[in-house]
Design a protein around this motif. Structure first.
Motif, mmCIF file in Angstrom:
data_model
loop_
_atom_site.group_PDB
_atom_site.id
_atom_site.type_symbol
_atom_site.label_atom_id
_atom_site.label_comp_id
_atom_site.label_asym_id
_atom_site.label_seq_id
_atom_site.Cartn_x
_atom_site.Cartn_y
_atom_site.Cartn_z
ATOM 1 N N LEU A 1 0.803 -1.228 0.000
ATOM 2 C CA LEU A 1 0.000 0.000 0.000
ATOM 3 C C LEU A 1 0.834 1.276 0.000
ATOM 4 N N GLY A 2 2.109 1.170 0.333
ATOM 5 C CA GLY A 2 2.980 2.324 0.295
ATOM 6 C C GLY A 2 2.659 3.359 1.354
ATOM 7 N N PRO A 3 2.934 4.637 1.066
ATOM 8 C CA PRO A 3 2.769 5.692 2.071
ATOM 9 C C PRO A 3 1.329 5.980 2.462
ATOM 10 N N ALA A 4 0.372 5.376 1.764
ATOM 11 C CA ALA A 4 -1.032 5.580 2.138
ATOM 12 C C ALA A 4 -1.373 4.861 3.441
ATOM 13 N N LEU A 5 -0.552 3.873 3.815
ATOM 14 C CA LEU A 5 -0.867 3.039 4.965
ATOM 15 C C LEU A 5 -0.312 3.610 6.263
ATOM 16 N N HIS A 6 -1.161 3.624 7.297
ATOM 17 C CA HIS A 6 -0.756 4.069 8.630
ATOM 18 C C HIS A 6 -1.339 3.112 9.665
ATOM 19 N N PHE A 7 -0.586 2.901 10.739
ATOM 20 C CA PHE A 7 -1.076 2.126 11.874
ATOM 21 C C PHE A 7 -1.295 3.070 13.048
ATOM 22 N N GLU A 8 -2.231 2.695 13.932
ATOM 23 C CA GLU A 8 -2.465 3.480 15.137
ATOM 24 C C GLU A 8 -3.014 2.563 16.220
ATOM 25 N N ASN A 9 -2.642 2.844 17.443
ATOM 26 C CA ASN A 9 -3.153 2.088 18.573
ATOM 27 C C ASN A 9 -4.674 2.220 18.655
ATOM 28 N N ASP A 10 -5.354 1.093 18.921
ATOM 29 C CA ASP A 10 -6.812 1.104 18.899
ATOM 30 C C ASP A 10 -7.419 2.026 19.965
ATOM 31 N N ALA A 11 -6.811 2.088 21.148
ATOM 32 C CA ALA A 11 -7.349 2.963 22.196
ATOM 33 C C ALA A 11 -7.195 4.434 21.821
ATOM 34 N N ASN A 12 -6.089 4.775 21.158
ATOM 35 C CA ASN A 12 -5.911 6.158 20.694
ATOM 36 C C ASN A 12 -6.975 6.536 19.673
ATOM 37 N N LEU A 13 -7.300 5.592 18.788
ATOM 38 C CA LEU A 13 -8.342 5.857 17.794
ATOM 39 C C LEU A 13 -9.701 6.027 18.456
ATOM 40 N N ALA A 14 -9.958 5.240 19.500
ATOM 41 C CA ALA A 14 -11.212 5.398 20.234
ATOM 42 C C ALA A 14 -11.296 6.779 20.866
ATOM 43 N N ALA A 15 -10.158 7.289 21.351
ATOM 44 C CA ALA A 15 -10.129 8.631 21.937
ATOM 45 C C ALA A 15 -10.431 9.693 20.881
ATOM 46 N N LEU A 16 -9.901 9.510 19.667
ATOM 47 C CA LEU A 16 -10.193 10.460 18.583
ATOM 48 C C LEU A 16 -11.683 10.458 18.238
ATOM 49 N N ALA A 17 -12.278 9.266 18.195
ATOM 50 C CA ALA A 17 -13.712 9.174 17.901
ATOM 51 C C ALA A 17 -14.533 9.803 19.018
ATOM 52 N N ALA A 18 -14.131 9.569 20.266
ATOM 53 C CA ALA A 18 -14.853 10.154 21.400
ATOM 54 C C ALA A 18 -14.756 11.676 21.374
ATOM 55 N N ALA A 19 -13.592 12.190 20.987
ATOM 56 C CA ALA A 19 -13.421 13.642 20.918
ATOM 57 C C ALA A 19 -14.351 14.258 19.873
ATOM 58 N N ALA A 20 -14.562 13.530 18.762
ATOM 59 C CA ALA A 20 -15.476 14.025 17.732
ATOM 60 C C ALA A 20 -16.915 13.989 18.218
ATOM 61 N N GLU A 21 -17.263 12.972 19.011
ATOM 62 C CA GLU A 21 -18.620 12.858 19.551
ATOM 63 C C GLU A 21 -18.864 13.820 20.705
ATOM 64 N N LEU A 22 -17.803 14.128 21.458
ATOM 65 C CA LEU A 22 -17.919 14.957 22.665
ATOM 66 C C LEU A 22 -16.982 16.155 22.559
#
Length: 335
Positions: free
Chosen positions: A165-186
């Motif tokens: 996939l090249g530079p399009a691919l990124h990994f992130e910790n699942d709990a950090n992603l949950a925090a980003l989603a929560a920030a968008a909701e709250l």
């Protein structure tokens, strides 16, 4: 790069950013929102149209005057994908660069995990450019952006996926992603913690002053590995029996709330003791700190992955616009 070119690039970025916020606007509306002249906006729209970023559409009639054309992001501009990868299944959420949802769903892992992930991406992408893929993993990130230890998903081969996939691919910790989603909701909370209790372990996503907190080595949030006293010495919180784990987790969350001056704690757990954990935690929190629960960790992680993928994909598009090269070759590819 000369000053006129720098200014032209900044103007293109302004117009594109406005179309990200509102995917369809007239040229007068773009001029009003950006503060640019109508002549400048018209020239930029023509450039973006040649590159395949925007298309012109008929607008709504306004009295007896001419019908204004709408400048819209091209429907084939491309996609971004966020995935939550756990042992046995992969959840995905796909969006356009305009932020519109395209598809979401879950697939079981019937064979090799890498083949399931890459096959899902190929299927979802179809014949459109793919600007960004964010994969949520139960592991912290190392210096190269790959999963580091402790890694609860060693069967995933990140190097192979990056090669594909090249530079399009990124990994992130699942709990950090949950925090980003929560920030968008709250959005009213700039300081919050999101607890994830999953089969892969217990993790914590921390959002401090609106930014994900990673710690000195990128391993912030490994709450499940916190030692807790037991008659046998001490054990990691995530290894404790259910009742003890609930009590220890509640005290750990309360301690963080006092220490970091948090505003909100969100508990993501599908475990049978989640109502008890919410009750225990709420009773221990400082005055003014609120607490809530979500039963679906996966959806929260996947939403955060797609939000991050959207941000990264838009950034890649803006970088590509510096060259003003066509963006729609008409075949499936990673942008």
């Amino acid at each position: 790069m000369g000053q006129p070119q720098v200014l032209r690039r900044q103007n293109r970025q302004q117009v594109t950013e406005e179309l990200f916020r509102q995917p369809s606007l007239t040229r007068p509306q773009l001029a009003e929102r950006t503060g640019l002249s109508k002549v400048t906006v018209n020239a930029i729209v023509q450039e973006l149209q040649r590159c395949g970023v925007v298309t012109l559409q008929g607008g709504e009639p306004q009295g007896c005057g001419r019908v204004p054309q709408q400048v819209a992001l091209h429907p084939r501009l491309g996609l971004v994908i966020g995935l939550d990868v756990q042992r046995g299944r992969v959840l995905h959420e796909c969006r356009t660069l305009a932020g519109e949802g395209v598809s979401q769903g879950e697939v079981p892992v019937g064979g090799e995990l890498n083949e399931t992930v890459s096959g899902l991406i190929r299927q979802v992408c179809a014949d459109l450019p793919l600007w960004s893929v964010v994969i949520g993993i139960p592991a912290p990130l190392g210096d190269a952006g790959f999963p580091a230890e402790p890694n609860a998903l060693p069967e995933l081969d990140p190097a192979r996926l990056r090669q594909e996939l090249g530079p399009a691919l990124h990994f992130e910790n699942d709990a950090n992603l949950a925090a980003l989603a929560a920030a968008a909701e709250l959005p009213e909370f700039a300081h919050l913690a999101v607890l994830l209790e999953r089969r892969s372990g217990t993790g914590l996503g921390l959002l401090l002053n609106g930014e994900v907190y990673r710690g000195a080595t990128g391993r912030a949030g490994e709450l499940g590995r916190t030692p807790w006293p037991t008659p046998r010495g001490h054990e990691a919180i995530e290894q404790l029996p259910e009742t003890q784990r609930s009590e220890a987790t509640a005290y750990a969350l309360a301690g963080l709330s006092y220490t970091l001056d948090l505003q909100h704690v969100l508990i993501g757990s599908g475990a049978p003791d989640s109502p008890e954990l919410l009750r225990r935690t709420a009773a221990l929190l400082p005055a003014g700190v609120t607490c809530s629960a979500r039963t679906s960790c996966a959806e929260l992680v996947c939403a955060g992955a797609s939000l991050l993928a959207l941000s990264l994909g838009r950034h890649r598009l803006q970088e590509r616009l510096n060259t003003l090269s066509p963006l729609l070759p008409g075949e499936t590819h990673v942008a």
